[in-house]
Design a protein around this motif. Sequence first.
Motif, PDB file in Angstrom:
ATOM      1  N   ILE A 256      32.603 147.819  71.850  1.00 44.66           N
ATOM      2  CA  ILE A 256      31.410 147.887  71.003  1.00 44.66           C
ATOM      3  C   ILE A 256      30.277 148.591  71.737  1.00 44.66           C
ATOM      4  N   ARG A 257      30.086 148.256  72.998  1.00 41.54           N
ATOM      5  CA  ARG A 257      29.018 148.908  73.769  1.00 41.54           C
ATOM      6  C   ARG A 257      29.276 150.404  73.895  1.00 41.54           C
ATOM      7  N   ALA A 258      30.522 150.792  74.107  1.00 44.26           N
ATOM      8  CA  ALA A 258      30.845 152.196  74.339  1.00 44.26           C
ATOM      9  C   ALA A 258      30.732 153.026  73.061  1.00 44.26           C
ATOM     10  N   ALA A 259      31.275 152.518  71.975  1.00 45.30           N
ATOM     11  CA  ALA A 259      31.256 153.271  70.717  1.00 45.30           C
ATOM     12  C   ALA A 259      29.952 153.091  69.962  1.00 45.30           C
ATOM     13  N   GLY A 260      29.286 151.969  70.216  1.00 48.88           N
ATOM     14  CA  GLY A 260      28.064 151.634  69.508  1.00 48.88           C
ATOM     15  C   GLY A 260      28.362 150.863  68.240  1.00 48.88           C
ATOM     16  N   PRO A 261      27.535 149.884  67.915  1.00 46.60           N
ATOM     17  CA  PRO A 261      27.757 149.124  66.683  1.00 46.60           C
ATOM     18  C   PRO A 261      27.677 149.995  65.427  1.00 46.60           C
ATOM     19  N   GLU A 262      27.009 151.154  65.540  1.00 42.95           N
ATOM     20  CA  GLU A 262      26.895 152.044  64.387  1.00 42.95           C
ATOM     21  C   GLU A 262      28.235 152.652  63.990  1.00 42.95           C
ATOM     22  N   GLN A 263      29.175 152.734  64.936  1.00 39.75           N
ATOM     23  CA  GLN A 263      30.480 153.342  64.649  1.00 39.75           C
ATOM     24  C   GLN A 263      31.624 152.340  64.796  1.00 39.75           C
ATOM     25  N   THR A 264      31.309 151.067  64.857  1.00 38.28           N
ATOM     26  CA  THR A 264      32.327 150.027  65.025  1.00 38.28           C
ATOM     27  C   THR A 264      32.519 149.266  63.723  1.00 38.28           C
ATOM     28  N   VAL A 265      33.773 149.022  63.377  1.00 40.31           N
ATOM     29  CA  VAL A 265      34.133 148.245  62.195  1.00 40.31           C
ATOM     30  C   VAL A 265      34.988 147.061  62.638  1.00 40.31           C
ATOM     31  N   LEU A 266      34.631 145.873  62.186  1.00 40.14           N
ATOM     32  CA  LEU A 266      35.465 144.698  62.413  1.00 40.14           C
ATOM     33  C   LEU A 266      36.239 144.400  61.137  1.00 40.14           C
ATOM     34  N   SER A 267      37.549 144.285  61.253  1.00 43.66           N
ATOM     35  CA  SER A 267      38.401 143.926  60.123  1.00 43.66           C
ATOM     36  C   SER A 267      39.201 142.698  60.524  1.00 43.66           C
ATOM     37  N   SER A 268      40.042 142.215  59.618  1.00 45.58           N
ATOM     38  CA  SER A 268      40.836 141.037  59.962  1.00 45.58           C
ATOM     39  C   SER A 268      42.241 141.397  60.422  1.00 45.58           C
ATOM     40  N   ASP A 269      42.904 142.331  59.733  1.00 47.82           N
ATOM     41  CA  ASP A 269      44.311 142.673  59.988  1.00 47.82           C
ATOM     42  C   ASP A 269      45.197 141.439  59.847  1.00 47.82           C
ATOM     43  N   SER A 270      44.834 140.555  58.919  1.00 51.30           N
ATOM     44  CA  SER A 270      45.563 139.296  58.788  1.00 51.30           C
ATOM     45  C   SER A 270      46.092 139.111  57.370  1.00 51.30           C
ATOM     46  N   GLY A 271      46.832 138.029  57.214  1.00 53.93           N
ATOM     47  CA  GLY A 271      47.530 137.720  55.979  1.00 53.93           C
ATOM     48  C   GLY A 271      48.971 137.344  56.253  1.00 53.93           C
ATOM     49  N   GLN A 272      49.397 137.543  57.505  1.00 48.40           N
ATOM     50  CA  GLN A 272      50.759 137.200  57.913  1.00 48.40           C
ATOM     51  C   GLN A 272      50.957 135.685  57.851  1.00 48.40           C
ATOM     52  N   LYS A 273      52.188 135.284  57.688  1.00 45.34           N
ATOM     53  CA  LYS A 273      52.531 133.871  57.517  1.00 45.34           C
ATOM     54  C   LYS A 273      52.047 133.014  58.681  1.00 45.34           C
ATOM     55  N   VAL A 274      52.019 133.593  59.889  1.00 44.75           N
ATOM     56  CA  VAL A 274      51.762 132.791  61.088  1.00 44.75           C
ATOM     57  C   VAL A 274      50.318 132.877  61.574  1.00 44.75           C
ATOM     58  N   ASN A 275      49.462 133.610  60.861  1.00 43.66           N
ATOM     59  CA  ASN A 275      48.104 133.835  61.353  1.00 43.66           C
ATOM     60  C   ASN A 275      47.052 133.170  60.470  1.00 43.66           C
ATOM     61  N   PRO A 276      45.859 132.925  61.024  1.00 47.10           N
ATOM     62  CA  PRO A 276      44.763 132.402  60.210  1.00 47.10           C
ATOM     63  C   PRO A 276      44.413 133.369  59.083  1.00 47.10           C
ATOM     64  N   LEU A 277      43.763 132.848  58.059  1.00 48.09           N
ATOM     65  CA  LEU A 277      43.333 133.674  56.940  1.00 48.09           C
ATOM     66  C   LEU A 277      42.244 134.648  57.382  1.00 48.09           C
ATOM     67  N   PRO A 278      42.120 135.784  56.690  1.00 51.49           N
ATOM     68  CA  PRO A 278      41.080 136.751  57.048  1.00 51.49           C
ATOM     69  C   PRO A 278      39.677 136.157  57.124  1.00 51.49           C
ATOM     70  N   VAL A 279      39.298 135.361  56.134  1.00 52.17           N
ATOM     71  CA  VAL A 279      37.941 134.803  56.138  1.00 52.17           C
ATOM     72  C   VAL A 279      37.745 133.860  57.319  1.00 52.17           C
ATOM     73  N   THR A 280      38.771 133.097  57.663  1.00 57.02           N
ATOM     74  CA  THR A 280      38.701 132.235  58.847  1.00 57.02           C
ATOM     75  C   THR A 280      38.383 133.068  60.085  1.00 57.02           C
ATOM     76  N   LEU A 281      39.067 134.182  60.230  1.00 63.22           N
ATOM     77  CA  LEU A 281      38.875 135.044  61.397  1.00 63.22           C
ATOM     78  C   LEU A 281      37.488 135.672  61.415  1.00 63.22           C
ATOM     79  N   TYR A 282      36.985 136.060  60.262  1.00 63.64           N
ATOM     80  CA  TYR A 282      35.634 136.619  60.208  1.00 63.64           C
ATOM     81  C   TYR A 282      34.597 135.590  60.651  1.00 63.64           C
TER      82      TYR A 282
END
Length: 313
Positions: A256-282
Amino acid sequence: MSTPNDLLGPGLDGDRLTPDDEADALLRGAVDLHQHPGPSPFPRRMTILDAARDADSLGFRAIVAKSHHHSMVTDILALRPEGLAGLGVQVFGGIALNRTVGGLNPYAVELALRMGGRMVWFPTLSSAAHIDHHREHDTGFPTSEVELRPNEVIRITDGEGTVLPEVRDILDVIAGEDAVLTCGHLGVDEAHILIDAAQQAGVRRIVVNHPCFVVGAPVEQAAEWARRGVFIEHCAVMYFGRPERRRDLGELLAFIRAAGPEQTVLSSDSGQKVNPLPVTLYRRAVRALLDAGVPEADIVRMTGGNAAGPLFP
């Protein structure tokens, strides 16, 4: 009809029941560019409609449903009269250019985008970087519940390093539709070539997915791409998912520091059976970033503002 609370797994999502008004407030208007609901050959713990209802419960503006195997654009269209249209969150789809859609197929790209899709992921499961990484490491990828033939490598250049004509055709379609190009699971060298070609073709919206996973891009490379206007995506499941698979938060903060928050996107990449839900991760991501001293305005930008631009041109 399931409700968001019906989806929660005590072991995976137990902290969702712990109030965090500060984090929840910052997620109003969030945009998740990278979710993996069903249907899919891979086991999933939520449908597209489930995912949308859960995101809507916290006031997300939009989510993107991604399949490695097929375009979800028509799935989304079919679900609109079944409940999607009544939600406050918008749901988008796209197409990942793996073998199961014909690989580098401009016809499939054109159809997906002109039916309402917004995203084109270059090869993921079929990229050389993914196949090599999967062969040598435990990637955490699930096993298909449907018997499928093994993926063969799809490259974007010929033997002399020249970008293939079908790639240029796809880039022209993306540019013409003002859609979002993501580099998928291409390795650094191929991603660099693709970004060059895309910008030459007039593609304005480019995302590099999870640079430190499969792609193999160091912080310095991500920063260079960011200076060229490319968004660098980081996936919450990798930092706030199951404890045994979590990467160090310091790594994320360094990117984040290197790219800058202006060019950084946080996503979940979740939904798999074994992982927390996307909203949980956010929620976990926002809490961790707040505790690390990241300003609220930067968190809002990375969880929603930056991703909203590509989806809502």
